[in-house]
Scaffold this active site. Structure first.
Site, PDB file in Angstrom:
ATOM      1  N   ASP A 245      42.991 -46.590 138.076  1.00  0.00           N
ATOM      2  CA  ASP A 245      42.063 -47.020 137.031  1.00  0.00           C
ATOM      3  C   ASP A 245      40.663 -47.082 137.594  1.00  0.00           C
ATOM      4  O   ASP A 245      40.471 -47.128 138.806  1.00  0.00           O
ATOM      5  CB  ASP A 245      42.448 -48.416 136.545  1.00  0.00           C
ATOM      6  CG  ASP A 245      43.757 -48.399 135.785  1.00  0.00           C
ATOM      7  OD1 ASP A 245      44.134 -47.328 135.301  1.00  0.00           O
ATOM      8  OD2 ASP A 245      44.391 -49.461 135.698  1.00  0.00           O
ATOM      9  N   LYS A 267      37.772 -43.093 133.689  1.00  0.00           N
ATOM     10  CA  LYS A 267      36.385 -42.771 134.051  1.00  0.00           C
ATOM     11  C   LYS A 267      35.435 -43.769 133.406  1.00  0.00           C
ATOM     12  O   LYS A 267      35.727 -44.356 132.388  1.00  0.00           O
ATOM     13  CB  LYS A 267      36.041 -41.359 133.576  1.00  0.00           C
ATOM     14  CG  LYS A 267      36.841 -40.287 134.294  1.00  0.00           C
ATOM     15  CD  LYS A 267      36.029 -39.675 135.432  1.00  0.00           C
ATOM     16  CE  LYS A 267      36.868 -38.732 136.263  1.00  0.00           C
ATOM     17  NZ  LYS A 267      37.415 -37.636 135.466  1.00  0.00           N
ATOM     18  N   MET A 380      38.739 -60.579 130.857  1.00  0.00           N
ATOM     19  CA  MET A 380      38.077 -59.694 129.894  1.00  0.00           C
ATOM     20  C   MET A 380      37.181 -60.460 128.925  1.00  0.00           C
ATOM     21  O   MET A 380      37.104 -60.139 127.743  1.00  0.00           O
ATOM     22  CB  MET A 380      39.140 -58.897 129.103  1.00  0.00           C
ATOM     23  CG  MET A 380      39.937 -57.976 129.996  1.00  0.00           C
ATOM     24  SD  MET A 380      41.335 -57.199 129.158  1.00  0.00           S
ATOM     25  CE  MET A 380      42.540 -58.526 129.162  1.00  0.00           C
TER      26      MET A 380
HETATM   27  N1  SAH Z   1      45.653 -56.543 136.350  1.00  0.00           N
HETATM   28  C1  SAH Z   1      44.359 -57.148 136.601  1.00  0.00           C
HETATM   29  C2  SAH Z   1      43.607 -57.433 135.332  1.00  0.00           C
HETATM   30  C3  SAH Z   1      43.167 -56.223 134.602  1.00  0.00           C
HETATM   31  S1  SAH Z   1      42.310 -56.585 133.105  1.00  0.00           S
HETATM   32  C4  SAH Z   1      44.556 -58.384 137.473  1.00  0.00           C
HETATM   33  O1  SAH Z   1      45.677 -58.844 137.637  1.00  0.00           O
HETATM   34  O2  SAH Z   1      43.567 -58.881 137.997  1.00  0.00           O
HETATM   35  C5  SAH Z   1      40.638 -56.442 133.580  1.00  0.00           C
HETATM   36  C6  SAH Z   1      40.026 -57.823 133.746  1.00  0.00           C
HETATM   37  O3  SAH Z   1      40.437 -58.366 134.976  1.00  0.00           O
HETATM   38  C7  SAH Z   1      38.521 -57.813 133.824  1.00  0.00           C
HETATM   39  O4  SAH Z   1      37.946 -57.795 132.537  1.00  0.00           O
HETATM   40  C8  SAH Z   1      38.253 -59.116 134.517  1.00  0.00           C
HETATM   41  O5  SAH Z   1      38.385 -60.219 133.653  1.00  0.00           O
HETATM   42  C9  SAH Z   1      39.419 -59.189 135.484  1.00  0.00           C
HETATM   43  N2  SAH Z   1      39.069 -58.692 136.833  1.00  0.00           N
HETATM   44  C10 SAH Z   1      39.576 -57.618 137.459  1.00  0.00           C
HETATM   45  N3  SAH Z   1      39.062 -57.511 138.706  1.00  0.00           N
HETATM   46  C11 SAH Z   1      38.233 -58.559 138.869  1.00  0.00           C
HETATM   47  C12 SAH Z   1      37.421 -59.021 139.938  1.00  0.00           C
HETATM   48  N4  SAH Z   1      37.357 -58.389 141.111  1.00  0.00           N
HETATM   49  N5  SAH Z   1      36.692 -60.148 139.741  1.00  0.00           N
HETATM   50  C13 SAH Z   1      36.735 -60.813 138.573  1.00  0.00           C
HETATM   51  N6  SAH Z   1      37.499 -60.425 137.544  1.00  0.00           N
HETATM   52  C14 SAH Z   1      38.232 -59.309 137.676  1.00  0.00           C
END
Ligand code: SAH
Length: 463
Positions: A245, A267, A380
């Site tokens: 992703d 992308k 999100m």
């Molecule tokens: N599977 C992922 C979540 C994917 S949904 C997990 O477990 O973390 C995408 C959301 O994850 C983003 O909108 C944000 O809210 C969060 N996110 C992902 N990476 C992040 C990071 N490094 N710092 C803060 N929030 C993050």
């Protein structure tokens, strides 16, 4: 990275001579190394003092003559005097690489520290700067490599022709070799003298197409390469294709095998990106071709990763899959800010929830969150942060409930914000770029938010 003054290579000496001029301890040291090869090792000195009896070498106890260097691949000079000078001059005239023990300036090459699992060789060199370091590194590598790995490499070599005739496809052949050199069963069989039989069985299985494709749904963690699990790292090294992703930074995608195919299915905004249905079709198709697919997702694959849909597609088509957990963003954000998500007498649990998927009309979602009394970790929600705060208040959360926000959690460029539901609801905040976790709850106050930007004191962009 610095530049080397030497070029590391493996130099062919088979069928040639290695001449060592000298008969003392230094000559003996070089003999140990030289006799690891199949070259004919010749010791030439007027005075042979050390005990060379344990080595298969030719001893020549006399003055050196130029003809001694005929058919010679390498010359070591391990004494001083007329013979040494003649050997150096002769080697230089004939262009034979020369090593003069303990005189780096006169050396054409140096001898590295060696981990010997012939035919596998690991050579460690510091160009003479830090031999102690070379020895330490060598000890670590020794510990890493099974003593049988050389035998197994020979097995691989002996099956090369058969493998080529039985398995046409290069990628399929590589999978066979990888299975061969990593399989604990093959190692055990080798130890009990059954190596070749076990390896041949494995080859026949692979030739019959019984090596099946697989999809590994791998959690990449929040975006730093050292927040990956060891299992995730190992599978990334084994994968033929990495389907990732956009949220997975390139430092993490780069952890995969160098020549693995990489497909970015998310992308950046505005460019073409794959629909979920297209991703499902893609991973099913790749695994159906017998490939090992690493489906790399940010954080943990089972949390807002749409893993459910991908797993359903794999189940339906009977493709093997395995799930490797990862560190979810909320956990990285909690670690970054030393925020306990559960806290005795304050918060008896925490909820990972979406701030986006549920809209205003999803009353149950917002009511459940507002009234849970638990720590909320909202995913999100960055672009709608103030609306989220207003909704929680509207559904009964106290306006004074502490809020903490971490942008780029678990990554180098993180930034943090703190305030209350009321201050967050008051306007739209100009957050820095990157994904964000919004924490809401009394336990948030127990975290370390001293460096956080104050939500109340910020210049709000009114939406
Ligand atoms: N599977 C992922 C979540 C994917 S949904 C997990 O477990 O973390 C995408 C959301 O994850 C983003 O909108 C944000 O809210 C969060 N996110 C992902 N990476 C992040 C990071 N490094 N710092 C803060 N929030 C993050």
């Amino acid at each position: 990275m610095g530049q080397l003054n030497t070029f590391p290579l493996s130099y062919k000496v088979q069928g040639q001579r290695i001449v060592i001029v000298g008969g003392g301890e230094e000559a003996l040291n070089k003999t140990r190394l030289a006799t690891k090869t199949t070259a004919q090792v010749v010791i030439i000195s007027r005075h042979i003092e050390a005990d060379f009896s344990g080595f298969a070498v030719e001893m020549v106890e006399r003055a050196l003559v130029p003809a001694d260097l005929d058919g010679t691949a390498l010359v070591f000079v391990a004494e001083e005097g007329a013979d040494a000078e003649l050997a150096k001059a002769e080697a230089r005239t004939r262009g034979i690489p020369l090593n003069v023990v303990d005189v780096p300036a006169e050396c054409d090459f140096y001898t590295p520290s060696i981990v010997d699992r012939a035919p596998l060789t690991v050579a460690i060199s510091t160009e003479g700067d830090a031999p102690v370091l070379a020895r330490l590194v060598r000890a670590r590598i020794e510990a890493m490599l099974s003593p049988r790995i050389g035998k197994i490499a020979r097995l691989a070599g002996s099956l090369r022709k058969t493998a080529e005739s039985l398995i046409d496809d290069g990628a399929a052949r590589r999978r066979f070799y990888e299975a061969l050199v990593t399989s604990p069963e093959i190692e055990a069989a080798e130890q009990s003298g059954q190596g070749i039989a076990a390896a041949t069985d494995l080859l026949n299985q692979h030739a019959a197409g019984e090596s099946r494709g697989v999809v590994w749904l791998i959690g990449a963690g929040p975006g730093s390469e050292d927040l990956l699990t060891l299992r995730a790292q190992r599978l990334l090294q084994e994968a033929d294709v990495i389907v990732h992703d956009q949220l997975v930074p390139s430092v993490v995608v780069d952890m995969g095998r160098r020549d693995a195919e990489r497909i970015d299915v998310g992308k950046a905004k505005g460019h073409h990106s794959f629909s979920q249905a297209q991703i499902n079709t893609l991973i099913v198709r790749l695994a159906g071709q017998g490939k090992r697919v690493a489906r790399l997702k940010s954080g943990d694959p089972m949390i807002f990763g749409r893993a459910g849909e991908e797993i359903a597609a794999l189940r339906k088509t009977g493709i093997d899959y395995q799930i490797v957990p990862g560190i979810s963003a909320a956990l990285a954000a909690a670690a970054d800010t030393a925020t306990p998500l559960t806290l005795r007498k304050v918060s008896s649990g925490f909820i990972m929830a979406t701030a986006h998927g549920a809209d205003d009309s999803d009353l149950q979602h917002w009511a459940a969150l507002a009234q849970s009394g638990l720590t909320l970790a909202l995913y999100m929600g960055k672009s709608i942060a103030s609306e989220v705060a207003a909704r929680l208040i509207a559904h009964g959360a106290l306006p004074a409930t502490p809020v903490g926000i971490v942008v780029n959690a678990g990554r180098a460029g993180k930034s943090t914000y703190s305030g209350t539901l009321a201050t967050l609801a008051a306007g739209q905040v100009a957050f820095s770029d990157g994904p964000a976790i919004i924490f809401v709850g009394e336990a948030v106050e127990a975290g370390d938010w001293a460096d956080a930007a104050q939500l109340a004191g910020m210049s709000f962009k009114v939406a």
